[in-house]
Design a protein around this motif. Structure first.
Motif, PDB file in Angstrom:
ATOM      1  N   GLU A  90       0.831  -1.205   0.000  1.00 37.77           N
ATOM      2  CA  GLU A  90       0.000   0.000   0.000  1.00 37.77           C
ATOM      3  C   GLU A  90       0.866   1.255   0.000  1.00 37.77           C
ATOM      4  O   GLU A  90       0.717   2.135   0.856  1.00 37.77           O
ATOM      5  CB  GLU A  90      -0.943  -0.006   1.209  1.00 37.77           C
ATOM      6  N   SER A  91       1.790   1.314  -0.936  1.00 37.10           N
ATOM      7  CA  SER A  91       2.770   2.385  -0.923  1.00 37.10           C
ATOM      8  C   SER A  91       3.108   2.807  -2.341  1.00 37.10           C
ATOM      9  O   SER A  91       2.663   2.206  -3.326  1.00 37.10           O
ATOM     10  CB  SER A  91       4.033   1.932  -0.180  1.00 37.10           C
ATOM     11  N   GLU A  92       3.960   3.843  -2.441  1.00 34.78           N
ATOM     12  CA  GLU A  92       4.328   4.401  -3.739  1.00 34.78           C
ATOM     13  C   GLU A  92       5.631   5.179  -3.594  1.00 34.78           C
ATOM     14  O   GLU A  92       6.005   5.601  -2.501  1.00 34.78           O
ATOM     15  CB  GLU A  92       3.229   5.350  -4.223  1.00 34.78           C
ATOM     16  N   PRO A  93       6.356   5.373  -4.711  1.00 36.03           N
ATOM     17  CA  PRO A  93       7.550   6.217  -4.654  1.00 36.03           C
ATOM     18  C   PRO A  93       7.180   7.667  -4.348  1.00 36.03           C
ATOM     19  O   PRO A  93       6.027   8.092  -4.521  1.00 36.03           O
ATOM     20  CB  PRO A  93       8.131   6.083  -6.070  1.00 36.03           C
ATOM     21  N   ALA A  94       8.171   8.426  -3.915  1.00 35.41           N
ATOM     22  CA  ALA A  94       7.953   9.838  -3.563  1.00 35.41           C
ATOM     23  C   ALA A  94       7.940  10.698  -4.828  1.00 35.41           C
ATOM     24  O   ALA A  94       8.990  11.063  -5.354  1.00 35.41           O
ATOM     25  CB  ALA A  94       9.045  10.311  -2.615  1.00 35.41           C
ATOM     26  N   THR A  95       6.774  10.982  -5.335  1.00 37.79           N
ATOM     27  CA  THR A  95       6.600  11.858  -6.490  1.00 37.79           C
ATOM     28  C   THR A  95       5.990  13.180  -6.024  1.00 37.79           C
ATOM     29  O   THR A  95       5.626  13.331  -4.846  1.00 37.79           O
ATOM     30  CB  THR A  95       5.670  11.208  -7.517  1.00 37.79           C
ATOM     31  N   GLU A  96       5.861  14.130  -6.937  1.00 42.64           N
ATOM     32  CA  GLU A  96       5.198  15.388  -6.583  1.00 42.64           C
ATOM     33  C   GLU A  96       3.768  15.143  -6.137  1.00 42.64           C
ATOM     34  O   GLU A  96       3.271  15.791  -5.204  1.00 42.64           O
ATOM     35  CB  GLU A  96       5.239  16.345  -7.774  1.00 42.64           C
ATOM     36  N   ALA A  97       3.087  14.200  -6.794  1.00 43.34           N
ATOM     37  CA  ALA A  97       1.710  13.876  -6.397  1.00 43.34           C
ATOM     38  C   ALA A  97       1.667  13.287  -4.994  1.00 43.34           C
ATOM     39  O   ALA A  97       0.765  13.583  -4.205  1.00 43.34           O
ATOM     40  CB  ALA A  97       1.092  12.908  -7.404  1.00 43.34           C
ATOM     41  N   TRP A  98       2.646  12.447  -4.674  1.00 43.83           N
ATOM     42  CA  TRP A  98       2.729  11.874  -3.324  1.00 43.83           C
ATOM     43  C   TRP A  98       2.904  12.978  -2.288  1.00 43.83           C
ATOM     44  O   TRP A  98       2.230  12.988  -1.249  1.00 43.83           O
ATOM     45  CB  TRP A  98       3.896  10.900  -3.256  1.00 43.83           C
ATOM     46  N   ALA A  99       3.821  13.927  -2.537  1.00 46.49           N
ATOM     47  CA  ALA A  99       4.071  15.003  -1.579  1.00 46.49           C
ATOM     48  C   ALA A  99       2.818  15.848  -1.364  1.00 46.49           C
ATOM     49  O   ALA A  99       2.500  16.234  -0.228  1.00 46.49           O
ATOM     50  CB  ALA A  99       5.227  15.876  -2.056  1.00 46.49           C
ATOM     51  N   ALA A 100       2.094  16.132  -2.447  1.00 44.72           N
ATOM     52  CA  ALA A 100       0.865  16.923  -2.327  1.00 44.72           C
ATOM     53  C   ALA A 100      -0.190  16.166  -1.514  1.00 44.72           C
ATOM     54  O   ALA A 100      -0.879  16.751  -0.672  1.00 44.72           O
ATOM     55  CB  ALA A 100       0.334  17.263  -3.717  1.00 44.72           C
ATOM     56  N   LYS A 101      -0.310  14.860  -1.759  1.00 44.31           N
ATOM     57  CA  LYS A 101      -1.296  14.062  -1.024  1.00 44.31           C
ATOM     58  C   LYS A 101      -0.953  14.000   0.459  1.00 44.31           C
ATOM     59  O   LYS A 101      -1.839  14.169   1.315  1.00 44.31           O
ATOM     60  CB  LYS A 101      -1.362  12.652  -1.611  1.00 44.31           C
ATOM     61  N   LEU A 102       0.329  13.750   0.778  1.00 38.23           N
ATOM     62  CA  LEU A 102       0.725  13.712   2.190  1.00 38.23           C
ATOM     63  C   LEU A 102       0.506  15.068   2.855  1.00 38.23           C
ATOM     64  O   LEU A 102       0.126  15.141   4.031  1.00 38.23           O
ATOM     65  CB  LEU A 102       2.186  13.292   2.316  1.00 38.23           C
ATOM     66  N   GLY A 103       0.726  16.148   2.104  1.00 38.57           N
ATOM     67  CA  GLY A 103       0.466  17.474   2.654  1.00 38.57           C
ATOM     68  C   GLY A 103      -0.996  17.638   3.034  1.00 38.57           C
ATOM     69  O   GLY A 103      -1.313  18.175   4.108  1.00 38.57           O
TER      70      GLY A 103
END
Length: 278
Positions: free
Chosen positions: A127-140
């Motif tokens: 249930e994971s993914e590499p750190a992309t710009e989309a990932w950073a925005a979602k975690l934010g």
């Protein structure tokens, strides 16, 4: 229980040796998720099965989590990878390890495979993914929601969680609120360095990505397989983000298969390695 000093903080570590005195066939390092998670999610699920299969298991609480130290700042993704590097050094784990990461832990594991490919034998993402710009925005967005709905209105939020979820979930949520309130984690993680597709493609070790069938992350399966040279994805029907806990037998079985396959590829049987090719 052991504490490892990384030079920046102290990490709570648990190690499981192969059962029955069997020799170590591989080392797996298990990295847990964010805020409400700890190494316990592995200790009570897949870790015992890995040890029974002859694998040395290393589990640790991320900084700010579980029994590890809680520094005021230093929660970017690179800080988590620095902790993983220091942990391997302090424990004198010299050979390539099999990294297993759940949720945020998988992002840490994948990032470390990009940074130090020679130290990683395989990566399993749950249930994971590499750190992309989309990932950073979602975690934010997630961390801002924790800050506004939980950390700043804690009493009401915890009462609702206790009533409609469970007292245990409420205790975990209370710890998450304390972490967000007392540290810079909500600002640090979204500001982490991210990976472009060229860096993601650089991971050449075997990668396994497991998703719950009801999770939105399952949509990433074709994308990951298209980018990575050796990637297999598995979707477990009927589960969401908690697939590690809810379907630990299935998840653990797939990860063990990957570890055994990766080790056979790296270390062919002696009789085969020395066989006459004629």
């Amino acid at each position: 229980m052991a504490m490892v000093d990384t030079g920046d903080t102290r990490l709570h570590v648990q190690r499981l040796a192969p059962r029955g005195g069997h020799p170590v066939t591989a080392t797996a390092v298990l990295v847990h998720g964010l805020l409400t998670d700890s190494l316990a999610s592995y200790y009570f699920t897949v870790a015992p099965a890995f040890a029974a299969a002859g694998i040395e298991v290393v589990m640790y609480d991320l900084r700010g989590h579980g029994r590890s130290g809680r520094p005021d700042s230093g929660y970017r993704l690179d800080d988590s990878m620095d902790d993983l590097e220091a942990l391997l050094d302090r424990l004198q784990v010299t050979g390539p390890v099999h990294l297993v990461g759940n949720s945020y832990g998988g992002t840490v594991a994948f990032g470390y495979a990009v940074r130090r490919p020679e130290r990683v034998a395989s990566v399993s993402l749950i249930e994971s993914e590499p750190a992309t710009e989309a990932w950073a925005a979602k975690l934010g967005r997630i961390l801002r929601r924790v800050d506004t709905e939980l950390a700043r209105n804690e009493a009401d939020a915890l009462a609702w969680i206790s009533a409609y979820r469970s007292h245990h979930t409420a205790r975990l949520a209370k710890g998450a609120a304390r972490l967000v309130r007392a540290t810079t984690i909500a600002r640090d993680i979204p500001a982490s360095r991210v990976l472009g597709e060229d860096r993601i493609r650089s991971v050449s070790c075997p990668v396994l990505a497991l998703y719950g069938g009801e999770s939105d992350l399952a949509e990433q399966a074709p994308w990951l397989e298209s980018l990575l040279p050796d990637c297999r994805t598995v979707v477990v029907p009927g589960h969401e983000h908690s697939v590690l806990v809810e379907a630990s037998g299935t998840v653990g079985g797939h990860i063990l298969s990957l570890i055994h396959r990766a080790d056979r590829a790296r270390d062919p049987a002696p009789e085969l390695a020395g066989a006459d090719p004629r």
